[in-house]
Design a protein around this motif. Structure first.
Motif, PDB file in Angstrom:
ATOM      1  N   CYS A   1       0.846  -1.195   0.000  1.00 27.81           N
ATOM      2  CA  CYS A   1       0.000   0.000   0.000  1.00 27.81           C
ATOM      3  C   CYS A   1       0.879   1.243   0.000  1.00 27.81           C
ATOM      4  O   CYS A   1       1.732   1.402   0.871  1.00 27.81           O
ATOM      5  N   HIS A   2       0.694   2.089  -0.993  1.00 23.76           N
ATOM      6  CA  HIS A   2       1.534   3.271  -1.151  1.00 23.76           C
ATOM      7  C   HIS A   2       0.834   4.550  -0.735  1.00 23.76           C
ATOM      8  O   HIS A   2       1.457   5.603  -0.730  1.00 23.76           O
ATOM      9  N   SER A   3      -0.436   4.502  -0.465  1.00 25.40           N
ATOM     10  CA  SER A   3      -1.141   5.718  -0.086  1.00 25.40           C
ATOM     11  C   SER A   3      -2.403   5.363   0.685  1.00 25.40           C
ATOM     12  O   SER A   3      -2.876   4.238   0.649  1.00 25.40           O
ATOM     13  N   LEU A   4      -2.944   6.377   1.368  1.00 28.55           N
ATOM     14  CA  LEU A   4      -4.171   6.207   2.125  1.00 28.55           C
ATOM     15  C   LEU A   4      -4.965   7.497   2.008  1.00 28.55           C
ATOM     16  O   LEU A   4      -4.420   8.587   2.148  1.00 28.55           O
TER      17      LEU A   4
ATOM     18  N   SER B   1      -8.884   9.237   3.146  1.00 24.63           N
ATOM     19  CA  SER B   1     -10.042   9.032   4.015  1.00 24.63           C
ATOM     20  C   SER B   1     -11.120  10.047   3.694  1.00 24.63           C
ATOM     21  O   SER B   1     -10.847  11.120   3.170  1.00 24.63           O
TER      22      SER B   1
ATOM     23  N   THR C   1      -7.158   2.814  -0.288  1.00 23.06           N
ATOM     24  CA  THR C   1      -5.726   2.629  -0.489  1.00 23.06           C
ATOM     25  C   THR C   1      -5.454   2.124  -1.896  1.00 23.06           C
ATOM     26  O   THR C   1      -6.358   1.619  -2.571  1.00 23.06           O
TER      27      THR C   1
ATOM     28  N   SER D   1      -2.623  -0.326  -4.048  1.00 25.32           N
ATOM     29  CA  SER D   1      -1.548  -1.302  -3.954  1.00 25.32           C
ATOM     30  C   SER D   1      -0.820  -1.352  -5.284  1.00 25.32           C
ATOM     31  O   SER D   1      -1.419  -1.655  -6.320  1.00 25.32           O
TER      32      SER D   1
ATOM     33  N   TRP E   1     -11.462   0.609  -1.557  1.00 21.45           N
ATOM     34  CA  TRP E   1     -11.957   1.433  -0.452  1.00 21.45           C
ATOM     35  C   TRP E   1     -12.619   0.527   0.563  1.00 21.45           C
ATOM     36  O   TRP E   1     -13.102  -0.552   0.238  1.00 21.45           O
TER      37      TRP E   1
END
Length: 76
Positions: free
Chosen positions: A10-13, A15, A28, A30, A38
């Motif tokens: 996972c490179h980002s998140l 919300s 996220t 991948s 999501w």
């Protein structure tokens, strides 16, 4: 407590309240799985996974939640 221990790299998140139900959901990307996912929050801290992009071969490094139509919701 992890939301999903099965998704790799996972490179980002991001919300936001993606389903407009009043609680904060997360998303996220991948890179190695070429997947954007999501996670729907049930309001009690339990999350259900929903794939947004899979099978297109896109290797994602970055993900942002943006209100493109300016209705104060991150996802329509």
């Amino acid at each position: 407590m992890p939301i999903d221990e099965t998704i790799k790299d996972c490179h980002s998140l991001a919300s936001g309240d993606f389903d407009k139900d009043g609680d904060i959901d997360v998303a996220t990307a991948s890179f190695s799985e070429k997947r954007v996912r999501w996670y729907e929050n049930d309001g009690k801290g339990q999350f259900t996974a929903h794939d947004i992009d899979v099978g297109t071969g896109q290797e994602s490094y970055d993900l942002k939640a943006v209100d493109l139509n300016k209705d104060h919701h991150e996802k329509d």
